[in-house]
Design an enzyme around this catalytic site. Structure first.
Site, PDB file in Angstrom:
ATOM      1  N   TYR A 157       0.844  -1.195   0.000  1.00  0.00           N
ATOM      2  CA  TYR A 157       0.000   0.000   0.000  1.00  0.00           C
ATOM      3  C   TYR A 157       0.880   1.246   0.000  1.00  0.00           C
ATOM      4  O   TYR A 157       1.741   1.404   0.860  1.00  0.00           O
ATOM      5  CB  TYR A 157      -0.909   0.013   1.230  1.00  0.00           C
ATOM      6  CG  TYR A 157      -1.807   1.231   1.298  1.00  0.00           C
ATOM      7  CD1 TYR A 157      -2.947   1.310   0.499  1.00  0.00           C
ATOM      8  CD2 TYR A 157      -1.506   2.293   2.137  1.00  0.00           C
ATOM      9  CE1 TYR A 157      -3.759   2.423   0.535  1.00  0.00           C
ATOM     10  CE2 TYR A 157      -2.316   3.409   2.184  1.00  0.00           C
ATOM     11  CZ  TYR A 157      -3.445   3.477   1.382  1.00  0.00           C
ATOM     12  OH  TYR A 157      -4.246   4.589   1.419  1.00  0.00           O
ATOM     13  N   ASP A 260       9.606   3.026   0.325  1.00  0.00           N
ATOM     14  CA  ASP A 260       8.529   3.753   1.000  1.00  0.00           C
ATOM     15  C   ASP A 260       8.679   3.569   2.506  1.00  0.00           C
ATOM     16  O   ASP A 260       8.330   2.530   3.060  1.00  0.00           O
ATOM     17  CB  ASP A 260       7.173   3.229   0.521  1.00  0.00           C
ATOM     18  CG  ASP A 260       5.999   3.966   1.139  1.00  0.00           C
ATOM     19  OD1 ASP A 260       6.218   4.818   2.020  1.00  0.00           O
ATOM     20  OD2 ASP A 260       4.850   3.696   0.734  1.00  0.00           O
ATOM     21  N   LYS A 285       3.840  10.725   7.927  1.00  0.00           N
ATOM     22  CA  LYS A 285       3.445  10.341   9.280  1.00  0.00           C
ATOM     23  C   LYS A 285       4.230  11.081  10.355  1.00  0.00           C
ATOM     24  O   LYS A 285       4.050  12.275  10.542  1.00  0.00           O
ATOM     25  CB  LYS A 285       3.529   8.822   9.446  1.00  0.00           C
ATOM     26  CG  LYS A 285       2.531   8.059   8.558  1.00  0.00           C
ATOM     27  CD  LYS A 285       2.519   6.590   8.856  1.00  0.00           C
ATOM     28  CE  LYS A 285       1.590   5.827   7.916  1.00  0.00           C
ATOM     29  NZ  LYS A 285       0.181   6.148   8.132  1.00  0.00           N
TER      30      LYS A 285
END
Length: 466
Positions: A157, A260, A285
């Site tokens: 994802y 990522d 984040k």
């Protein structure tokens, strides 16, 4: 009514009894928001809890119930809620301006801190989220190499853009056969089939599949996009040697390796702990201190395509990219998240996974806690997954069990993700970890009649203790 029905009804009854205001909020929200929420991941049956405050490692719902937050906004709040230094930084910057519409010294200060922690970051650019960061990393790889094809992981994802939504979930979307003996490609609804012409998904932890694809698409692959630990795909870490093998294979074929680290920066970052040097990396984040942020960057020669003084530069616009408020919060976040904090959180995560394994083993329930550092999952089943297909096999037919476990933990005062993600935060301590493990064990005890009737294959043995 069967014993299993009694268990499920009791859990639902307790949930409804303690959250009438959340139910009312859900009904009101459904009048203006489809499904009563704006994030698919935070919606669940019969209705989600609505929260109005957080402090330290706890959150409070609109009924006044408090929960140990073992989710940390899906890993984004490593400092917990209302960390004094982060609050002070935001308040000060809000008085000076939130987004001043031009370059700011805050960009330099934040970028210097980030690049100092991640040596592979020679140059960076800012955006507003992990979705944007991976989208821009893909465009960067294509612009630099002049190639179109992106290879990603089945079940990996990377946000909500079209390129990331090929095989982004373990089960969802229409399926389209892929060649080369790879898993069927799955598209999220609304993503055009044409995307499959330039995105190929390969199984995680399978270097042979990677080599096969790179040979088949020789001269066409711009980049290989990978998480060092599958997030939505079930918390499965990269096996020893896998990422290093990707580095070698992509370098040999002239494709850029894109790591990522939006989720895994909190554990290391991963590339630093494992001495990996990707061409491009993405972050979000925790580096924003609780406010929206995204960063993509890497090799100076690659990132030079954005220099407006260069020949045919790539245009990069973002009204709130590198906004002053997010940068101020992010600087405070990085300044209050050192190596000692990382090591302590990672050790707590290891203890939590060991305690969850112990709780299941003592009760004769088949299952495994997986993950890395302060990130974890618990999977029901005898096997330990090594890719998204393994996660899908463990979840298949057990969503009812996961849903009841989630609600039961909420009833006991512990906030987790409905799909099983666990994220620790700095305000937590060993007592919090032990309390959650005890609540997990109590949930397994409560669910035992349900397991015996609906999932007897998970009860491989009698519990070791009464």
């Amino acid at each position: 009514m069967s014993d299993a029905d009694h268990v499920s009804q009791a859990i639902l009854h307790d949930y409804a009894a303690r959250s009438p205001s959340s139910r009312a909020a859900f009904l009101a929200a459904a009048e203006v928001l489809p499904g009563g929420d704006t994030r698919t991941m935070t919606t669940y049956t019969p209705y989600p809890l609505y929260f109005d405050a957080g402090e330290g490692a706890q959150v409070r719902d609109v009924d006044g119930n408090r929960y140990l937050d073992v989710l940390s906004n899906y890993g984004a709040l490593v400092h917990g809620h209302n960390h004094p230094a982060l609050v002070a930084a935001v308040r000060e910057q809000a008085g000076l301006g939130t987004a001043l519409g031009g370059p700011s010294p805050l960009q330099i200060r934040h970028a210097e801190r980030l690049c100092a922690r991640v040596p592979a970051l020679e140059r960076v650019r800012y955006c507003n989220s992990g979705t944007e960061a991976t989208m821009w990393a893909i465009r960067t790889a294509r612009a630099f190499t002049g190639r179109d094809v992106i290879v990603k992981i089945d079940g990996g994802y990377h946000g909500t853009h079209d390129w990331g939504h090929v095989s982004a979930f373990v089960t969802s979307g229409p399926s389209f056969p892929q060649r080369l003996g790879l898993p069927d490609a799955r598209l999220a609804r609304g993503v055009p089939r044409a995307v499959l012409e330039c995105v190929v998904a390969v199984p995680f932890n399978d270097l042979d599949a990677v080599r096969r694809v790179l040979r088949a698409y020789r001269g066409e692959v711009a980049g290989f996009l990978v998480e060092p630990m599958l997030g939505v795909g079930g918390g499965v870490p990269a096996e020893p040697g896998y990422l290093e093998g990707l580095r070698t294979a992509t370098e040999r074929e002239g494709a850029l390796l894109i790591l990522d680290e939006c989720a895994t920066f909190r554990v290391g970052p991963w590339q630093v702990r494992h001495d990996l040097w990707p061409d491009l990396s993405t972050f979000s984040k925790i580096i924003g201190g609780g406010l929206p942020i995204g960063v993509f960057g890497g090799r100076a020669d690659v990132m030079a395509i954005f220099d407006p003084s260069g020949r045919d530069p790539v245009y990069h616009a973002s009204a709130f990219g590198a906004n002053n408020l997010s940068l101020a919060a992010g600087i405070a976040a990085l300044d209050h998240f050192g190596s000692g904090d990382i090591d302590r959180l990672n050790a707590m995560g290891g203890r939590l996974r060991a305690l969850l394994d112990e709780a299941a083993r003592e009760r004769g329930v088949a299952g495994h806690a997986v993950g890395a550092g302060s990130l974890g999952y618990f999977h029901f089943g005898a096997e330990r997954p090594r890719d998204a297909a393994g996660t899908a096999a463990l979840r298949r037919g057990r969503e009812d069990l996961r849903a009841l476990l989630h609600l039961h933990l909420l009833n006991q005062g512990f906030l987790t993700a409905r799909h099983g993600l666990l994220c620790l935060s700095l305000p937590m301590d060993d007592a919090d970890v032990a309390a959650f493990a005890a609540a997990f064990g109590h949930a397994l005890d409560t669910l035992r009649p349900y397991l015996a009737e609906r999932h007897p294959d998970l009860l491989a043995s009698a519990p070791a203790t009464p």
